[in-house]
Design a protein around this motif. Structure first.
Motif, PDB file in Angstrom:
ATOM      1  N   TYR A 154      84.407 -44.112 102.333  1.00  0.00           N
ATOM      2  CA  TYR A 154      84.477 -45.141 101.296  1.00  0.00           C
ATOM      3  C   TYR A 154      84.146 -44.507  99.944  1.00  0.00           C
ATOM      4  O   TYR A 154      83.136 -43.802  99.808  1.00  0.00           O
ATOM      5  CB  TYR A 154      83.504 -46.275 101.606  1.00  0.00           C
ATOM      6  N   VAL A 155      85.003 -44.765  98.960  1.00  0.00           N
ATOM      7  CA  VAL A 155      84.853 -44.158  97.638  1.00  0.00           C
ATOM      8  C   VAL A 155      84.812 -45.256  96.586  1.00  0.00           C
ATOM      9  O   VAL A 155      85.664 -46.150  96.580  1.00  0.00           O
ATOM     10  CB  VAL A 155      86.013 -43.191  97.330  1.00  0.00           C
ATOM     11  N   ILE A 156      83.819 -45.204  95.710  1.00  0.00           N
ATOM     12  CA  ILE A 156      83.789 -46.036  94.508  1.00  0.00           C
ATOM     13  C   ILE A 156      84.190 -45.155  93.335  1.00  0.00           C
ATOM     14  O   ILE A 156      83.536 -44.152  93.057  1.00  0.00           O
ATOM     15  CB  ILE A 156      82.389 -46.636  94.258  1.00  0.00           C
ATOM     16  N   VAL A 157      85.289 -45.511  92.668  1.00  0.00           N
ATOM     17  CA  VAL A 157      85.717 -44.807  91.461  1.00  0.00           C
ATOM     18  C   VAL A 157      85.751 -45.849  90.349  1.00  0.00           C
ATOM     19  O   VAL A 157      86.803 -46.264  89.882  1.00  0.00           O
ATOM     20  CB  VAL A 157      87.094 -44.140  91.640  1.00  0.00           C
ATOM     21  N   GLY A 158      84.564 -46.282  89.941  1.00  0.00           N
ATOM     22  CA  GLY A 158      84.460 -47.331  88.937  1.00  0.00           C
ATOM     23  C   GLY A 158      83.960 -46.825  87.603  1.00  0.00           C
ATOM     24  O   GLY A 158      83.499 -47.607  86.769  1.00  0.00           O
ATOM     25  N   ASN A 159      84.048 -45.512  87.406  1.00  0.00           N
ATOM     26  CA  ASN A 159      83.478 -44.895  86.205  1.00  0.00           C
ATOM     27  C   ASN A 159      84.561 -44.349  85.292  1.00  0.00           C
ATOM     28  O   ASN A 159      84.405 -43.306  84.677  1.00  0.00           O
ATOM     29  CB  ASN A 159      82.510 -43.773  86.605  1.00  0.00           C
ATOM     30  N   ARG A 181      80.813 -41.414  96.990  1.00  0.00           N
ATOM     31  CA  ARG A 181      81.627 -41.132  98.170  1.00  0.00           C
ATOM     32  C   ARG A 181      80.713 -41.098  99.379  1.00  0.00           C
ATOM     33  O   ARG A 181      79.652 -40.468  99.345  1.00  0.00           O
ATOM     34  CB  ARG A 181      82.389 -39.812  98.040  1.00  0.00           C
ATOM     35  N   THR A 182      81.121 -41.772 100.435  1.00  0.00           N
ATOM     36  CA  THR A 182      80.323 -41.769 101.651  1.00  0.00           C
ATOM     37  C   THR A 182      80.777 -40.650 102.583  1.00  0.00           C
ATOM     38  O   THR A 182      81.862 -40.085 102.445  1.00  0.00           O
ATOM     39  CB  THR A 182      80.435 -43.100 102.418  1.00  0.00           C
ATOM     40  N   LYS A 183      79.940 -40.363 103.540  1.00  0.00           N
ATOM     41  CA  LYS A 183      80.361 -39.608 104.704  1.00  0.00           C
ATOM     42  C   LYS A 183      81.220 -40.544 105.561  1.00  0.00           C
ATOM     43  O   LYS A 183      81.231 -41.755 105.339  1.00  0.00           O
ATOM     44  CB  LYS A 183      79.134 -39.147 105.489  1.00  0.00           C
TER      45      LYS A 183
END
Length: 232
Positions: free
Chosen positions: A147-152, A131-133
């Motif tokens: 911006y969020v990466i939820v690839g797990n 997760r970014t600021k």
């Protein structure tokens, strides 16, 4: 409270032919590349789902459609605006950094997200969490999207970091644990984000990239302020 659960993600187009074939047959819509982008309203939020594998250059069908969608959002009715797509625009991991669809999205889509005060942009593709600021053009800025990466969510969570020290715009990143995200919309100005960890790779499931030890006690939960009301 209104909760949005993100286990990435039912109908965000991914680069798998069988998935596209299924989506196209079950949900025929008038868009290029297998009806790969669409929008819907859920409670006080407008959701725009894009295709990382459709043309997103200015003048393309998807880009023109996106501009129309963004211009039609009424923030007095849906004060929250979220975008989902498969490939991340911001990526603190070594994998998938120079793929054309990521570079095109950053070049052509990020300016739209900034000018229309998109609140959060959700992605997958990288088998990790980040997760970014709030960020605008690689600079931390309270008025920028998160911006969020939820690839797990399933396969080995073991994407190596691009470098040992995270970029300034990274709030938290993890490449050892499985998980999903929950977003509770509290009111028009505040929401609450939580990353729910669900386990980690067993040694025999490490895969070719190896296995990283989880960091004990690491979590990501906190309030998100609606950037639309911070615009200048």
């Amino acid at each position: 409270f209104l909760s949005l659960y993100l286990i990435f993600f039912a109908y965000v187009p991914q680069y798998h032919k069988l998935q596209f074939r299924f989506i196209y047959r079950q949900y025929p819509l008038p868009y290029d590349f297998g009806n790969a982008y669409y929008a819907f309203t859920y409670g006080p939020a407008r959701h725009i789902v894009l295709s990382s594998y459709s043309n997103m250059d200015p003048g393309s069908k998807q880009y023109t459609w996106l501009v129309d969608q963004l211009n039609e959002v009424d923030r007095s009715v849906t004060p929250w605006l979220f975008v989902s797509l498969h490939c991340p625009i911001y990526n603190s991991f070594r994998l998938h950094r120079r793929e054309p669809q990521l570079l095109h999205a950053k070049r052509f889509l990020e300016p739209l997200f900034v000018s229309h005060h998109v609140n959060m942009v959700f992605a997958g593709h990288v088998h990790a969490y980040m997760r970014t600021k709030p960020v605008i053009y690689d600079e931390v800025n309270d008025a920028g999207p998160i911006y969020v990466i939820v690839g797990n969510g399933g396969r080995q969570a073991n994407a190596p970091y691009h470098r040992d020290e995270a970029e300034e715009w990274v709030l938290l990143r993890d490449h050892a644990e499985f998980g999903y995200g929950v977003l509770d919309i509290i009111n028009s100005t505040h929401a609450f984000w939580e990353w729910e960890q669900t386990g980690f790779n067993a040694p025999e499931e490490a895969g070719k990239l190896g296995r990283y030890e989880p960091i004990e006690g690491q979590s990501d939960r906190g309030y998100v302020q609606n950037q639309f009301f911070l615009k200048k």
